[in-house]
Design an enzyme around this catalytic site. Structure first.
Site, PDB file in Angstrom:
ATOM      1  N   GLU A  51       0.845  -1.197   0.000  1.00  0.00           N
ATOM      2  CA  GLU A  51       0.000   0.000   0.000  1.00  0.00           C
ATOM      3  C   GLU A  51       0.881   1.248   0.000  1.00  0.00           C
ATOM      4  OE1 GLU A  51      -2.409   1.567  -0.791  1.00  0.00           O
ATOM      5  OE2 GLU A  51      -4.061   1.481   0.641  1.00  0.00           O
ATOM      6  N   ASP A  52       0.311   2.345  -0.505  1.00  0.00           N
ATOM      7  CA  ASP A  52       1.082   3.598  -0.539  1.00  0.00           C
ATOM      8  C   ASP A  52       1.167   4.257   0.835  1.00  0.00           C
ATOM      9  OD1 ASP A  52      -1.652   4.181  -0.534  1.00  0.00           O
ATOM     10  OD2 ASP A  52      -1.555   5.665  -2.144  1.00  0.00           O
TER      11      ASP A  52
ATOM     12  N   ASP B 270      -3.360   5.951   6.664  1.00  0.00           N
ATOM     13  CA  ASP B 270      -3.754   7.190   7.333  1.00  0.00           C
ATOM     14  C   ASP B 270      -4.721   6.838   8.463  1.00  0.00           C
ATOM     15  OD1 ASP B 270      -4.266   9.840   7.949  1.00  0.00           O
ATOM     16  OD2 ASP B 270      -5.537  10.213   6.216  1.00  0.00           O
TER      17      ASP B 270
ATOM     18  N   PHE C 218      -1.154  16.412   3.957  1.00  0.00           N
ATOM     19  CA  PHE C 218      -1.545  15.671   2.758  1.00  0.00           C
ATOM     20  C   PHE C 218      -0.382  15.681   1.770  1.00  0.00           C
ATOM     21  CE2 PHE C 218      -3.693  14.736  -1.206  1.00  0.00           C
ATOM     22  CZ  PHE C 218      -4.494  13.688  -0.808  1.00  0.00           C
TER      23      PHE C 218
ATOM     24  N   ARG D 106       0.549  11.875  -9.360  1.00  0.00           N
ATOM     25  CA  ARG D 106       1.115  10.542  -9.122  1.00  0.00           C
ATOM     26  C   ARG D 106       2.490  10.408  -9.771  1.00  0.00           C
ATOM     27  NH1 ARG D 106      -3.115   7.364  -7.118  1.00  0.00           N
ATOM     28  NH2 ARG D 106      -5.164   7.721  -8.016  1.00  0.00           N
TER      29      ARG D 106
HETATM   30  P1  IMP Z   1      -6.932   5.289   5.174  1.00  0.00           P
HETATM   31  O1  IMP Z   1      -8.059   4.350   4.862  1.00  0.00           O
HETATM   32  O2  IMP Z   1      -7.404   6.559   5.812  1.00  0.00           O
HETATM   33  O3  IMP Z   1      -5.799   4.636   5.945  1.00  0.00           O
HETATM   34  O4  IMP Z   1      -6.379   5.850   3.821  1.00  0.00           O
HETATM   35  C1  IMP Z   1      -5.780   5.111   2.900  1.00  0.00           C
HETATM   36  C2  IMP Z   1      -5.903   5.756   1.545  1.00  0.00           C
HETATM   37  O5  IMP Z   1      -6.195   7.172   1.587  1.00  0.00           O
HETATM   38  C3  IMP Z   1      -4.578   5.638   0.869  1.00  0.00           C
HETATM   39  O6  IMP Z   1      -4.495   4.436   0.140  1.00  0.00           O
HETATM   40  C4  IMP Z   1      -4.565   6.846  -0.034  1.00  0.00           C
HETATM   41  O7  IMP Z   1      -5.175   6.543  -1.259  1.00  0.00           O
HETATM   42  C5  IMP Z   1      -5.402   7.869   0.677  1.00  0.00           C
HETATM   43  N1  IMP Z   1      -4.542   8.863   1.381  1.00  0.00           N
HETATM   44  C6  IMP Z   1      -4.416   9.031   2.706  1.00  0.00           C
HETATM   45  N2  IMP Z   1      -3.561  10.025   2.993  1.00  0.00           N
HETATM   46  C7  IMP Z   1      -3.117  10.488   1.799  1.00  0.00           C
HETATM   47  C8  IMP Z   1      -2.187  11.527   1.415  1.00  0.00           C
HETATM   48  O8  IMP Z   1      -1.564  12.231   2.221  1.00  0.00           O
HETATM   49  N3  IMP Z   1      -2.000  11.701   0.084  1.00  0.00           N
HETATM   50  C9  IMP Z   1      -2.629  10.940  -0.870  1.00  0.00           C
HETATM   51  N4  IMP Z   1      -3.490   9.970  -0.558  1.00  0.00           N
HETATM   52  C10 IMP Z   1      -3.742   9.746   0.764  1.00  0.00           C
HETATM   53 MG    MG Z   2      -4.771   4.745  -2.266  1.00  0.00          MG
END
Ligand code: IMP
Ligand code: MG
Length: 184
Positions: free
Chosen positions: A104-105, A108, A157, A170
């Site tokens: 995963e990237d 958050d 962000f 990207r």
């Molecule tokens: P989570 O479900 O909140 O953990 O978020 C995961 C997804 O939110 C990641 O796979 C990203 O696609 C997106 N995301 C969360 N923070 C960022 C950020 O700082 N930049 C870009 N995408 C983000």
């Molecule tokens: Mg994502």
């Protein structure tokens, strides 16, 4: 593309450079190679954000790995998750007996990966672990710990190296904080 390129003018600052990323990815690849020696490993790329990390990481792993791709989306504003996750593309093959490493990237809130882990559990995988390029512990809303993390970052962000804002940026080779003026 150099950091002097036009696209970089939309950044407030660079947070992680391409050199730092390359070094972290190399060392993570070596660690995964040691940890999964002799095991049937499948790397699972979470589209689209993880594509750049995934393609670099797989080439640093000295094992005959399989690859799978899943697409998930969580609805919400452009910079915050809604908490509702939807599977848009599922696995292509049976994962029974395989060791799955989710690539995963960024983690958050943790909502996406905790949903995904639950979704994959019960499909007979020998193990399910998570490798993430970035971790934002300050954003956590559900308990989730990645097994491999390249960089812990603050709550800003970020974009680049696969990560987007509104499907853009990207293609930046480094990771940077987007200027608030861009999404204001
Ligand atoms: P989570 O479900 O909140 O953990 O978020 C995961 C997804 O939110 C990641 O796979 C990203 O696609 C997106 N995301 C969360 N923070 C960022 C950020 O700082 N930049 C870009 N995408 C983000
Ligand atoms: Mg994502």
């Amino acid at each position: 593309m150099e950091p002097t390129a036009k696209l970089y003018q939309d950044l407030d600052r660079i947070l992680v450079t391409r050199e730092e990323i390359a070094q972290a990815v190399r060392s993570l690849g070596a660690q995964i190679t040691r940890d999964y020696e002799g095991k049937d490993l499948v790397l699972l790329c979470i589209l689209k954000g993880a594509i750049v990390f995934f393609s670099d990481l797989m080439r640093e792993i000295d094992l005959p790995v399989g690859t799978e791709f899943m697409a998930v989306s969580s609805y919400g504003s452009a910079t915050k998750t809604s908490g509702v996750v939807q599977i848009r593309k599922d696995l292509d093959h049976d994962i029974t007996g395989k060791h799955i490493l989710i690539v995963e990237d960024i983690v958050d809130s943790g909502v996406t990966l905790s949903y995904l882990k639950k979704h994959l559990t019960g499909r007979g995988a020998a193990s399910i672990r998570i490798a993430t390029l970035l971790d934002k512990p300050a954003g956590r809303r559900v308990e989730l710990k990645a097994d491999y993390v390249c960089f812990e970052i603050p709550g800003d962000f970020v974009v680049g190296y696969g990560l987007d804002w509104n499907e853009k940026y990207r293609n930046l080779p480094d990771i940077g904080v987007l200027s608030p003026s861009v999404y204001a």
